[in-house]
Design a protein around this motif. Structure first.
Motif, PDB file in Angstrom:
ATOM      1  N   GLY A  25      82.227  -8.191  81.514  1.00  0.00           N
ATOM      2  CA  GLY A  25      81.710  -8.531  82.843  1.00  0.00           C
ATOM      3  C   GLY A  25      82.617  -9.464  83.605  1.00  0.00           C
ATOM      4  N   ASP A  26      83.903  -9.338  83.417  1.00  0.00           N
ATOM      5  CA  ASP A  26      84.864 -10.239  84.066  1.00  0.00           C
ATOM      6  C   ASP A  26      86.035  -9.415  84.589  1.00  0.00           C
ATOM      7  OD1 ASP A  26      86.633 -12.162  84.884  1.00  0.00           O
ATOM      8  OD2 ASP A  26      86.551 -13.343  83.046  1.00  0.00           O
ATOM      9  N   LEU A  27      86.172  -9.338  85.898  1.00  0.00           N
ATOM     10  CA  LEU A  27      87.238  -8.548  86.511  1.00  0.00           C
ATOM     11  C   LEU A  27      88.361  -9.418  87.070  1.00  0.00           C
ATOM     12  CD1 LEU A  27      85.006  -5.945  88.400  1.00  0.00           C
ATOM     13  CD2 LEU A  27      86.085  -5.727  86.151  1.00  0.00           C
ATOM     14  N   ARG A  28      88.346 -10.713  86.756  1.00  0.00           N
ATOM     15  CA  ARG A  28      89.372 -11.613  87.280  1.00  0.00           C
ATOM     16  C   ARG A  28      90.753 -11.260  86.718  1.00  0.00           C
ATOM     17  NH1 ARG A  28      87.422 -17.283  85.299  1.00  0.00           N
ATOM     18  NH2 ARG A  28      86.822 -15.950  83.523  1.00  0.00           N
ATOM     19  N   PRO A  29      91.813 -11.444  87.509  1.00  0.00           N
ATOM     20  CA  PRO A  29      93.174 -11.219  86.999  1.00  0.00           C
ATOM     21  C   PRO A  29      93.476 -12.153  85.829  1.00  0.00           C
ATOM     22  CG  PRO A  29      93.163 -11.429  89.392  1.00  0.00           C
ATOM     23  CD  PRO A  29      91.808 -11.847  88.932  1.00  0.00           C
ATOM     24  N   ARG A  30      94.296 -11.702  84.922  1.00  0.00           N
ATOM     25  CA  ARG A  30      94.609 -12.479  83.726  1.00  0.00           C
ATOM     26  C   ARG A  30      96.076 -12.905  83.745  1.00  0.00           C
ATOM     27  NH1 ARG A  30      90.812 -11.897  79.493  1.00  0.00           N
ATOM     28  NH2 ARG A  30      89.007 -10.721  80.257  1.00  0.00           N
ATOM     29  N   ARG A  31      96.302 -14.159  83.420  1.00  0.00           N
ATOM     30  CA  ARG A  31      97.667 -14.685  83.394  1.00  0.00           C
ATOM     31  C   ARG A  31      98.322 -14.489  82.034  1.00  0.00           C
ATOM     32  NH1 ARG A  31      96.761 -20.720  85.464  1.00  0.00           N
ATOM     33  NH2 ARG A  31      94.984 -20.450  84.050  1.00  0.00           N
ATOM     34  N   VAL A  32      97.513 -14.328  80.992  1.00  0.00           N
ATOM     35  CA  VAL A  32      98.051 -14.129  79.651  1.00  0.00           C
ATOM     36  C   VAL A  32      97.332 -12.932  79.033  1.00  0.00           C
ATOM     37  CG1 VAL A  32      98.672 -16.542  79.301  1.00  0.00           C
ATOM     38  CG2 VAL A  32      96.385 -15.759  78.681  1.00  0.00           C
ATOM     39  N   PRO A  33      97.998 -12.228  78.098  1.00  0.00           N
ATOM     40  CA  PRO A  33      97.377 -11.058  77.486  1.00  0.00           C
ATOM     41  C   PRO A  33      96.260 -11.433  76.521  1.00  0.00           C
ATOM     42  CG  PRO A  33      99.469 -11.530  76.436  1.00  0.00           C
ATOM     43  CD  PRO A  33      99.365 -12.471  77.606  1.00  0.00           C
ATOM     44  N   GLY A  34      95.407 -10.488  76.243  1.00  0.00           N
ATOM     45  CA  GLY A  34      94.399 -10.675  75.212  1.00  0.00           C
ATOM     46  C   GLY A  34      93.113 -11.304  75.717  1.00  0.00           C
ATOM     47  N   LEU A  35      92.296 -11.717  74.760  1.00  0.00           N
ATOM     48  CA  LEU A  35      90.995 -12.314  75.047  1.00  0.00           C
ATOM     49  C   LEU A  35      91.100 -13.830  75.210  1.00  0.00           C
ATOM     50  CD1 LEU A  35      88.878 -10.425  72.349  1.00  0.00           C
ATOM     51  CD2 LEU A  35      88.859  -9.983  74.813  1.00  0.00           C
ATOM     52  N   ARG A  36      90.248 -14.370  76.080  1.00  0.00           N
ATOM     53  CA  ARG A  36      90.119 -15.823  76.168  1.00  0.00           C
ATOM     54  C   ARG A  36      89.236 -16.310  75.025  1.00  0.00           C
ATOM     55  NH1 ARG A  36      88.851 -13.974  81.601  1.00  0.00           N
ATOM     56  NH2 ARG A  36      90.662 -14.261  82.973  1.00  0.00           N
ATOM     57  N   ARG A  37      89.308 -17.615  74.743  1.00  0.00           N
ATOM     58  CA  ARG A  37      88.488 -18.171  73.665  1.00  0.00           C
ATOM     59  C   ARG A  37      87.004 -17.914  73.894  1.00  0.00           C
ATOM     60  NH1 ARG A  37      91.387 -24.096  73.092  1.00  0.00           N
ATOM     61  NH2 ARG A  37      93.062 -23.495  71.639  1.00  0.00           N
ATOM     62  N   GLU A  38      86.547 -18.135  75.105  1.00  0.00           N
ATOM     63  CA  GLU A  38      85.122 -17.956  75.371  1.00  0.00           C
ATOM     64  C   GLU A  38      84.696 -16.502  75.233  1.00  0.00           C
ATOM     65  OE1 GLU A  38      87.191 -18.346  79.476  1.00  0.00           O
ATOM     66  OE2 GLU A  38      87.337 -19.226  77.458  1.00  0.00           O
ATOM     67  N   GLU A  39      85.635 -15.596  75.457  1.00  0.00           N
ATOM     68  CA  GLU A  39      85.317 -14.177  75.321  1.00  0.00           C
ATOM     69  C   GLU A  39      85.191 -13.781  73.844  1.00  0.00           C
ATOM     70  OE1 GLU A  39      87.440 -12.620  79.448  1.00  0.00           O
ATOM     71  OE2 GLU A  39      88.575 -12.670  77.560  1.00  0.00           O
ATOM     72  N   VAL A  40      86.061 -14.337  73.003  1.00  0.00           N
ATOM     73  CA  VAL A  40      85.917 -14.097  71.567  1.00  0.00           C
ATOM     74  C   VAL A  40      84.571 -14.632  71.097  1.00  0.00           C
ATOM     75  CG1 VAL A  40      86.835 -14.598  69.280  1.00  0.00           C
ATOM     76  CG2 VAL A  40      88.395 -14.176  71.179  1.00  0.00           C
ATOM     77  N   ALA A  41      84.232 -15.843  71.550  1.00  0.00           N
ATOM     78  CA  ALA A  41      82.953 -16.438  71.168  1.00  0.00           C
ATOM     79  C   ALA A  41      81.791 -15.553  71.614  1.00  0.00           C
ATOM     80  CB  ALA A  41      82.836 -17.832  71.772  1.00  0.00           C
ATOM     81  N   GLN A  42      81.856 -15.052  72.844  1.00  0.00           N
ATOM     82  CA  GLN A  42      80.798 -14.185  73.372  1.00  0.00           C
ATOM     83  C   GLN A  42      80.647 -12.920  72.522  1.00  0.00           C
ATOM     84  OE1 GLN A  42      81.419 -13.011  77.483  1.00  0.00           O
ATOM     85  NE2 GLN A  42      80.217 -11.136  77.217  1.00  0.00           N
ATOM     86  N   LEU A  43      81.752 -12.272  72.217  1.00  0.00           N
ATOM     87  CA  LEU A  43      81.704 -11.035  71.448  1.00  0.00           C
ATOM     88  C   LEU A  43      81.257 -11.262  70.007  1.00  0.00           C
ATOM     89  CD1 LEU A  43      85.015  -9.402  72.738  1.00  0.00           C
ATOM     90  CD2 LEU A  43      82.673  -8.692  73.289  1.00  0.00           C
ATOM     91  N   ALA A  44      81.562 -12.448  69.460  1.00  0.00           N
ATOM     92  CA  ALA A  44      81.204 -12.756  68.077  1.00  0.00           C
ATOM     93  C   ALA A  44      79.834 -13.397  67.949  1.00  0.00           C
ATOM     94  CB  ALA A  44      82.265 -13.668  67.455  1.00  0.00           C
TER      95      ALA A  44
END
Length: 298
Positions: A25-44
């Protein structure tokens, strides 16, 4: 090796995951590849603060449920999942199996098996990718590790530092990066192995490719596959390999190379096997190469 191995692994693996904007649910442009920390936490299914402390090494006792959630979030395969659990045990103060001998030994019956495979290259690989034993044809197809001092009979060290390996493997980068992944997995199983730490230090100093691949935190466990060689006597060889755990022995794997029936590689392997077997029976016969080997690509 880094002191916070678990955190370094989590950081590298989240950087390798392609984020799914629809799922996050996040369409913001990304400055670095991969998942953010909060996104890993959300998915886990974790709090962002808990995951951050885990990655930074400020929490060192994640539960099995947490590790399973992280493995799913980071899309880890079976080998990487096992590596994650091994790193977590080490971070919590547990230890994996300790090497009982500084140099592993191959039992006599396995040596006999290797010698009986006169038409197939075969060898035994131990921990740290050490080559523990080889049959004559494997020494000729791959590299004669038995001619090296015991402490230097190491597959990944040879592949990275010996120029011969770069010409022997037609897919050198693919093959050797996978070897580094195997060494990385071994490091997770044996975090206190002094010889492994010594090897990693040596390779980190002498090989830029090793530093790059080691930092990627990729883990690889080979069970079967294909290798493409460029042999100086017969040219291109395509072989299939099977990697079989040696029953009753810790960290010993038997590798057997085969060629596909009717292929040019099968013909060329027969030529090599015939010459090696003749040399074994009569060393003087090996002083000259058979005519078929002199120009095998005609």
């Amino acid at each position: 090796m880094a002191r916070n191995e678990l955190g370094e692994f989590l950081k590298a693996r989240r950087a390798a995951v392609a984020p799914d904007p629809r799922l996050l649910g996040d369409l913001r442009p990304r400055r670095v590849p991969g998942l953010r920390r909060e996104e890993v936490a959300q998915l886990a299914g974790l709090s962002a603060d808990y995951y951050t402390r885990l990655e930074q090494g400020r929490h060192r006792s994640p539960s099995e449920a947490v590790l399973n959630g992280l493995a799913e979030a980071l899309e880890l395969d079976t080998s990487a999942r096992q590596h994650l659990f091994a790193l977590a045990r080490a971070a919590a103060g547990g230890t994996g199996p300790k090497p009982t001998d500084r140099v592993q030994r191959v039992r006599p019956s396995l040596h006999q098996l290797l010698e009986s495979l006169t038409d197939l290259p075969a060898f035994v690989r131990g921990r740290r990718t050490d080559v523990l034993a080889m049959n004559p044809l494997a020494r000729f197809v791959l590299h004669d590790f038995t001619a090296e001092p015991v402490r230097r009979r190491n597959l990944v060290r040879w592949a990275l530092l010996d120029p011969e390996a770069r010409t022997r493997y037609r897919d050198w980068e693919q093959v050797v990066s996978a070897m580094v992944g195997t060494l990385r997995m071994d490091a997770g199983r044996h975090p206190d192995d002094p010889l492994l730490k010594e090897l990693v230090g040596e390779l980190a100093v002498q090989s830029e490719e090793f530093r790059q691949w080691w930092a990627e935190q990729r883990v690889v466990e080979r069970t079967a596959g294909t290798k493409r060689f460029n042999h100086p006597m017969v040219g291109e060889l395509d072989v299939d390999f099977e990697a079989l755990d040696v029953a009753g022995e810790s960290d010993q794997t038997l590798f057997i190379y085969t060629t596909r029936p009717g292929s040019e590689s099968e013909r060329r392997m027969r030529v090599l096997a015939g010459w090696v077997n003749e040399q074994q029976e009569s060393p003087a016969a090996g002083q000259g190469l058979p005519a078929e080997v002199s120009d095998p690509r005609e």
